[in-house]
Design a protein around this motif. Structure first.
Motif, short mmCIF file in Angstrom:
data_model
loop_
_atom_site.label_atom_id
_atom_site.label_comp_id
_atom_site.label_asym_id
_atom_site.label_seq_id
_atom_site.Cartn_x
_atom_site.Cartn_y
_atom_site.Cartn_z
N ASN A 10 15.45 -6.46 -0.50
CA ASN A 10 15.56 -4.65 0.28
C ASN A 10 15.30 -3.58 -0.80
O ASN A 10 15.19 -1.84 -0.22
N THR A 11 14.40 -3.76 -2.43
CA THR A 11 14.28 -2.00 -3.11
C THR A 11 12.63 -1.87 -2.87
O THR A 11 12.13 -2.71 -2.37
N GLU A 12 12.49 -1.27 -3.73
CA GLU A 12 11.44 -0.83 -4.00
C GLU A 12 10.52 -1.50 -4.92
O GLU A 12 11.43 -2.15 -5.37
N GLU A 13 9.11 -1.52 -4.54
CA GLU A 13 8.48 -2.39 -5.73
C GLU A 13 7.92 -1.59 -6.78
O GLU A 13 8.21 0.24 -6.06
N ILE A 14 7.74 -1.40 -7.39
CA ILE A 14 6.41 -1.00 -8.99
C ILE A 14 5.88 -1.26 -8.79
O ILE A 14 5.14 -2.24 -9.37
N ILE A 23 0.41 -5.38 -13.31
CA ILE A 23 0.97 -5.24 -11.76
C ILE A 23 1.96 -5.27 -11.11
O ILE A 23 2.16 -3.62 -11.33
N THR A 24 2.13 -5.42 -9.52
CA THR A 24 3.14 -5.03 -8.78
C THR A 24 4.16 -5.88 -8.76
O THR A 24 3.90 -7.39 -8.28
N LYS A 25 5.34 -5.46 -8.69
CA LYS A 25 6.50 -6.24 -8.09
C LYS A 25 7.41 -5.67 -6.79
O LYS A 25 7.87 -4.66 -7.06
N LYS A 26 8.12 -6.86 -6.81
CA LYS A 26 8.98 -6.45 -5.18
C LYS A 26 9.77 -6.61 -5.24
O LYS A 26 10.58 -7.03 -6.34
#
Length: 99
Positions: A10-14, A23-26
Motif C-alpha cells: 500500500n505504498t506510492e507508485e512512481i 515505466i510506472t511501478k505500483k
C-alpha cells in the motif's frame, strides 16, 4: 511514508520517464528508515530487525534498524537529509547500544 526498506504494501507508485519510454511501478516508493545492512559474518549478537543507536562522525543516530543477509556488504543507509544535516559522507560507524 517512512517504512522499513522491504515494507512496500500500500505504498506510492512512481513513473520513470526515459528518452525512449516510461515505466510506472505500483507499491514501490517509500522513504526507508535508517538502517544498516550487515553481512551475516559481521553480525555478532545482532539479529534481523534489532533497533540500535549508532555513532557516526561524532553524531548519535537513534532508531537504526538492522538488516542481515549473506549478500550484504556491511554499510549504513540513511537519507540525504540526515547526511547533509550531520555532515556525513563516508565515515566509520560504531554501534553503541541496542534500543
Amino acid at each position: 511514508p517512512v517504512r522499513n526498506s522491504n515494507d512496500l504494501d500500500n505504498t506510492e507508485e512512481i513513473t520513470i520517464i526515459g528518452p525512449r519510454r516510461q515505466i510506472t511501478k505500483k507499491n514501490i516508493c517509500i522513504l526507508a528508515n535508517r538502517h544498516i545492512h550487515i553481512n551475516t559474518r559481521d553480525k555478532g549478537k545482532l539479529k534481523e530487525d534489532d533497533i540500535v543507536t549508532v555513532e557516526v562522525n561524532s553524531t548519535i543516530l537513534d532508531n537504526v534498524h538492522i538488516k542481515i543477509d549473506d549478500s550484504f556488504k556491511t554499510e549504513l543507509h540513511i537519507n540525504k537529509e540526515d547526511a547533509i544535516k550531520h555532515n556525513i559522507t563516508n565515515e566509520s560507524v560504531a554501534i553503541l547500544k541496542e534500543d
